[in-house]
Design a protein around this motif. Structure first.
Motif, mmCIF file in Angstrom:
data_model
loop_
_atom_site.group_PDB
_atom_site.id
_atom_site.type_symbol
_atom_site.label_atom_id
_atom_site.label_comp_id
_atom_site.label_asym_id
_atom_site.label_seq_id
_atom_site.Cartn_x
_atom_site.Cartn_y
_atom_site.Cartn_z
ATOM 1 N N LEU A 132 3.849 -21.144 -3.698
ATOM 2 C CA LEU A 132 2.425 -21.009 -3.378
ATOM 3 C C LEU A 132 2.156 -19.772 -2.518
ATOM 4 O O LEU A 132 2.992 -19.362 -1.730
ATOM 5 N N HIS A 133 0.980 -19.191 -2.718
ATOM 6 C CA HIS A 133 0.478 -18.187 -1.776
ATOM 7 C C HIS A 133 -1.022 -18.416 -1.631
ATOM 8 O O HIS A 133 -1.639 -19.129 -2.425
ATOM 9 N N GLY A 134 -1.611 -17.784 -0.621
ATOM 10 C CA GLY A 134 -2.999 -18.070 -0.308
ATOM 11 C C GLY A 134 -3.972 -17.108 -0.961
ATOM 12 O O GLY A 134 -3.582 -16.075 -1.510
ATOM 13 N N PRO A 135 -5.268 -17.437 -0.891
ATOM 14 C CA PRO A 135 -6.299 -16.562 -1.443
ATOM 15 C C PRO A 135 -6.326 -15.180 -0.783
ATOM 16 O O PRO A 135 -6.728 -14.207 -1.432
ATOM 17 N N ASP A 136 -5.873 -15.085 0.470
ATOM 18 C CA ASP A 136 -5.832 -13.768 1.138
ATOM 19 C C ASP A 136 -4.957 -12.786 0.363
ATOM 20 O O ASP A 136 -5.257 -11.594 0.287
ATOM 21 N N THR A 137 -3.856 -13.300 -0.185
ATOM 22 C CA THR A 137 -2.960 -12.456 -0.976
ATOM 23 C C THR A 137 -3.710 -11.851 -2.155
ATOM 24 O O THR A 137 -3.568 -10.660 -2.458
ATOM 25 N N LEU A 138 -4.534 -12.678 -2.805
ATOM 26 C CA LEU A 138 -5.255 -12.202 -3.992
ATOM 27 C C LEU A 138 -6.309 -11.174 -3.606
ATOM 28 O O LEU A 138 -6.513 -10.181 -4.310
ATOM 29 N N ARG A 139 -6.972 -11.413 -2.460
ATOM 30 C CA ARG A 139 -7.972 -10.436 -2.001
ATOM 31 C C ARG A 139 -7.295 -9.111 -1.651
ATOM 32 O O ARG A 139 -7.815 -8.032 -1.946
ATOM 33 N N ALA A 140 -6.090 -9.190 -1.053
ATOM 34 C CA ALA A 140 -5.343 -7.956 -0.737
ATOM 35 C C ALA A 140 -4.998 -7.201 -2.019
ATOM 36 O O ALA A 140 -5.125 -5.976 -2.084
ATOM 37 N N LEU A 141 -4.584 -7.946 -3.051
ATOM 38 C CA LEU A 141 -4.223 -7.288 -4.317
ATOM 39 C C LEU A 141 -5.440 -6.620 -4.953
ATOM 40 O O LEU A 141 -5.340 -5.528 -5.519
ATOM 41 N N ARG A 142 -6.602 -7.262 -4.831
ATOM 42 C CA ARG A 142 -7.825 -6.664 -5.366
ATOM 43 C C ARG A 142 -8.135 -5.347 -4.639
ATOM 44 O O ARG A 142 -8.441 -4.335 -5.268
ATOM 45 N N ARG A 143 -8.021 -5.377 -3.292
ATOM 46 C CA ARG A 143 -8.268 -4.157 -2.494
ATOM 47 C C ARG A 143 -7.299 -3.051 -2.892
ATOM 48 O O ARG A 143 -7.699 -1.905 -3.102
ATOM 49 N N LEU A 144 -6.008 -3.401 -2.992
ATOM 50 C CA LEU A 144 -4.992 -2.383 -3.297
ATOM 51 C C LEU A 144 -5.172 -1.816 -4.699
ATOM 52 O O LEU A 144 -5.029 -0.614 -4.913
ATOM 53 N N ALA A 145 -5.480 -2.686 -5.655
ATOM 54 C CA ALA A 145 -5.686 -2.222 -7.028
ATOM 55 C C ALA A 145 -6.834 -1.219 -7.059
ATOM 56 O O ALA A 145 -6.721 -0.138 -7.655
ATOM 57 N N ASP A 146 -7.931 -1.551 -6.389
ATOM 58 C CA ASP A 146 -9.087 -0.651 -6.379
ATOM 59 C C ASP A 146 -8.744 0.671 -5.683
ATOM 60 O O ASP A 146 -9.104 1.748 -6.155
ATOM 61 N N ALA A 147 -8.038 0.574 -4.559
ATOM 62 C CA ALA A 147 -7.732 1.785 -3.784
ATOM 63 C C ALA A 147 -6.840 2.734 -4.567
ATOM 64 O O ALA A 147 -6.910 3.948 -4.373
ATOM 65 N N GLY A 200 -6.561 2.846 -8.048
ATOM 66 C CA GLY A 200 -6.991 3.078 -9.433
ATOM 67 C C GLY A 200 -6.185 2.307 -10.460
ATOM 68 O O GLY A 200 -6.006 2.746 -11.604
ATOM 69 N N VAL A 201 -5.693 1.145 -10.045
ATOM 70 C CA VAL A 201 -4.820 0.324 -10.883
ATOM 71 C C VAL A 201 -5.617 -0.907 -11.312
ATOM 72 O O VAL A 201 -6.428 -1.418 -10.541
ATOM 73 N N LEU A 202 -5.393 -1.409 -12.538
ATOM 74 C CA LEU A 202 -6.062 -2.653 -12.940
ATOM 75 C C LEU A 202 -5.338 -3.854 -12.351
ATOM 76 O O LEU A 202 -4.155 -3.784 -12.003
ATOM 77 N N LEU A 203 -6.072 -4.963 -12.247
ATOM 78 C CA LEU A 203 -5.500 -6.211 -11.740
ATOM 79 C C LEU A 203 -5.584 -7.263 -12.848
ATOM 80 O O LEU A 203 -6.670 -7.522 -13.388
ATOM 81 N N ASP A 213 0.846 -1.197 0.000
ATOM 82 C CA ASP A 213 0.000 0.000 0.000
ATOM 83 C C ASP A 213 0.882 1.249 0.000
ATOM 84 O O ASP A 213 0.647 2.203 -0.761
ATOM 85 N N ALA A 214 1.936 1.225 0.817
ATOM 86 C CA ALA A 214 2.854 2.369 0.892
ATOM 87 C C ALA A 214 3.578 2.566 -0.439
ATOM 88 O O ALA A 214 3.737 3.694 -0.921
ATOM 89 N N LEU A 215 3.996 1.468 -1.054
ATOM 90 C CA LEU A 215 4.663 1.540 -2.350
ATOM 91 C C LEU A 215 3.740 2.157 -3.397
ATOM 92 O O LEU A 215 4.135 3.008 -4.192
ATOM 93 N N LEU A 216 2.480 1.710 -3.371
ATOM 94 C CA LEU A 216 1.514 2.224 -4.346
ATOM 95 C C LEU A 216 1.155 3.687 -4.063
ATOM 96 O O LEU A 216 0.886 4.455 -4.989
ATOM 97 N N ALA A 217 1.176 4.079 -2.794
ATOM 98 C CA ALA A 217 0.920 5.483 -2.462
ATOM 99 C C ALA A 217 1.987 6.355 -3.106
ATOM 100 O O ALA A 217 1.722 7.469 -3.553
ATOM 101 N N GLN A 218 3.211 5.812 -3.188
ATOM 102 C CA GLN A 218 4.324 6.549 -3.783
ATOM 103 C C GLN A 218 4.296 6.498 -5.310
ATOM 104 O O GLN A 218 4.442 7.512 -5.979
ATOM 105 N N GLN A 219 4.145 5.290 -5.864
ATOM 106 C CA GLN A 219 4.340 5.102 -7.305
ATOM 107 C C GLN A 219 3.079 4.718 -8.052
ATOM 108 O O GLN A 219 3.118 4.516 -9.259
ATOM 109 N N GLY A 220 1.963 4.600 -7.319
ATOM 110 C CA GLY A 220 0.733 4.082 -7.910
ATOM 111 C C GLY A 220 0.253 4.846 -9.128
ATOM 112 O O GLY A 220 -0.307 4.261 -10.058
#
Ligand SMILES: *Cc1c(COP(=O)(O)O)cnc(C)c1O
Length: 427
Positions: free
Chosen positions: A219-234, A236-239, A192-199
């Motif tokens: 492997l990573h879990g479904p939580d990771t994907l849900r986090a990416l969806r939240r961050l992309a939306d927050a 204005g980035v596509l996923l 989130d901090a990275l995207l606040a800077q470079q998003g």
């Protein structure tokens, strides 16, 4: 080359440039003359049980009669026509069926011939999505360590930069933003901090959902994907989900995104799309992404069109492959394979040099502390009667869903033997 090397191989070898291969020192490849089910038939008549389903493509096994029949039928009528200005049933039916199968409103399929090209198209879609909406400056991509998205120039830039395959080319293409996958709240906060800077420079986040395949079956879990969806939306980035490896059942759900209950804005598909018979790929966009290209302005159109895109033969094969998913037996097959991989590979955990054993769906992985000698191990696996090609630090199995239990047992036994936890006398 041995006495049983066929003539075509002896005479052609000097002229074929092989993939991922130091041509001066590599061992010769295995000459294959036929396939059936989960087996490769070599020129000398030996059969190898295939542990990889030919780079994860042949999910129903080789030479499936239903796919073969669809190919025969289509080849007689129309092997190929250009897709510019012409339409044909195999592609239109396939696009509709993919839209039906994919969750959410991932409804608009653009076809190509390879995974890398589908990823390039998805990247172009993402860049132009913002341009078409009058947003400037979103020219870069955010992707992840351990990721793999192809070998073409643009896709190399979103692969893991440290990973040996493409590190030579650092500096040739524009650098993207490469981050660690968020695995917990702290990871999400860091991204989130990275995207606040470079998003505001980022067009899209690109990730292989649940499994980073060619990067080492991480492997990573479904939580990771849900986090990416939240961050992309927050931000204005596509996923973009690259489901070229995970799509079509490999992880246990038809698409890996379904395990997370979220959808990306664009998904890329290939590998098992035609059941391992012909090259075909697709970048499938959501209604919102597709909508950004609808305009009175010709410049707003997606200017792309591979010569062989939506090849009717390949689309017919893909439709036949989708037929085979319809009765749902793939689910029980993946569960059966998953259980056999878990029990069959678990003993490797105590083998020298092994740091992890993991299984997800029909993917079984034994990871070593350091890279393994791929050529030597391939040769030893051939002596064991199996076709297994390790990758970096991992020996992995991704068999056809139709593999019979005895063949599956041969695969896991071979891995145990090569890992040194089982001797010849033990069965
Ligand atoms: C294989 C793969 C690609 C590249 O596909 P090609 O058909 O080899 O170009 C891209 N992304 C993922 C996740 C893959 O597994």
């Amino acid at each position: 080359m041995s006495a049983t090397t066929p003539d075509w191989m002896t005479t052609g070898a000097a002229h074929v440039w092989r993939p991922y291969c130091q041509m001066q020192t590599a061992r010769p490849p295995q000459p294959v003359v036929a396939t059936h089910g989960s087996r490769l038939v070599l020129a000398d008549g030996r059969e190898l049980v295939d542990g990889l389903a030919s780079w994860w493509t042949a999910c129903h096994g080789y030479n499936h009669p239903h796919i073969a029949a669809a190919l025969h039928d289509q080849i007689e009528r129309m092997p190929h026509v250009m897709f510019g200005g012409l339409a044909h049933e195999p592609a239109y039916s396939l696009a509709r069926r993919l839209a039906d199968l994919l969750p959410g409103d991932l409804n608009h399929a653009f076809f190509a011939e390879s995974g890398s090209v589908a990823v390039e198209i998805a990247m172009k879609m993402a860049l132009q999505f913002h341009i078409n909406r009058g947003v400037t400056g979103r020219t870069r991509f955010l992707s992840f360590r351990g990721g793999y998205h192809g070998d073409t120039l643009a896709t190399m830039t979103v692969c893991d930069p440290e990973e040996g395959m493409h590190s030579l080319f650092t500096g040739v293409m524009p650098a993207q933003v490469i981050a660690d996958l968020p695995r917990d709240a702290a990871g999400e906060a860091a991204l989130d901090a990275l995207l606040a800077q470079q998003g505001s420079e980022i067009a899209a986040i690109l990730v292989e959902p649940l499994v980073q395949g060619a990067g080492g079956m991480l492997l990573h879990g479904p939580d990771t994907l849900r986090a990416l969806r939240r961050l992309a939306d927050a931000h204005g980035v596509l996923l973009i989900f690259d489901e070229i490896f995970t799509g079509f059942g490999r992880t246990g759900s038809l698409f890996a995104m379904q395990a997370a209950g979220i959808e990306p804005d664009i998904v890329t598909l290939s590998k098992a799309l035609t059941g391992g018979s012909l090259p075909l790929s697709a970048a499938v966009a959501s209604r919102r992404v597709f909508g950004a290209f609808l305009s009175e302005d010709p410049e707003a159109a997606l200017m792309h069109g591979p010569t062989y895109m939506a090849n009717p033969l390949a689309c017919a094969a893909a439709n036949a492959s989708l037929d085979l998913f319809e009765d749902g037996t793939w689910r029980s097959d993946v569960a059966r394979i998953s259980a056999a991989l878990a029990t069959g590979l678990e003993p490797c955990r105590s083998a020298p040099g092994v740091v992890d054993v993991r299984v997800l769906g029909a993917i079984g992985v034994v990871e070593f502390a350091s890279p393994v000698p791929v050529g030597d191990l391939c040769a030893r696996f051939v002596d064991e009667g199996v076709w297994i090609r390790p990758m970096g630090k991992v020996i992995y199995l991704t068999p056809a869903f139709s593999i019979p239990d005895p063949d599956l047992a041969l695969l896991t036994r071979a891995v145990r033997r090569i890992a040194g936890v089982e001797t010849a006398a033990v069965d």
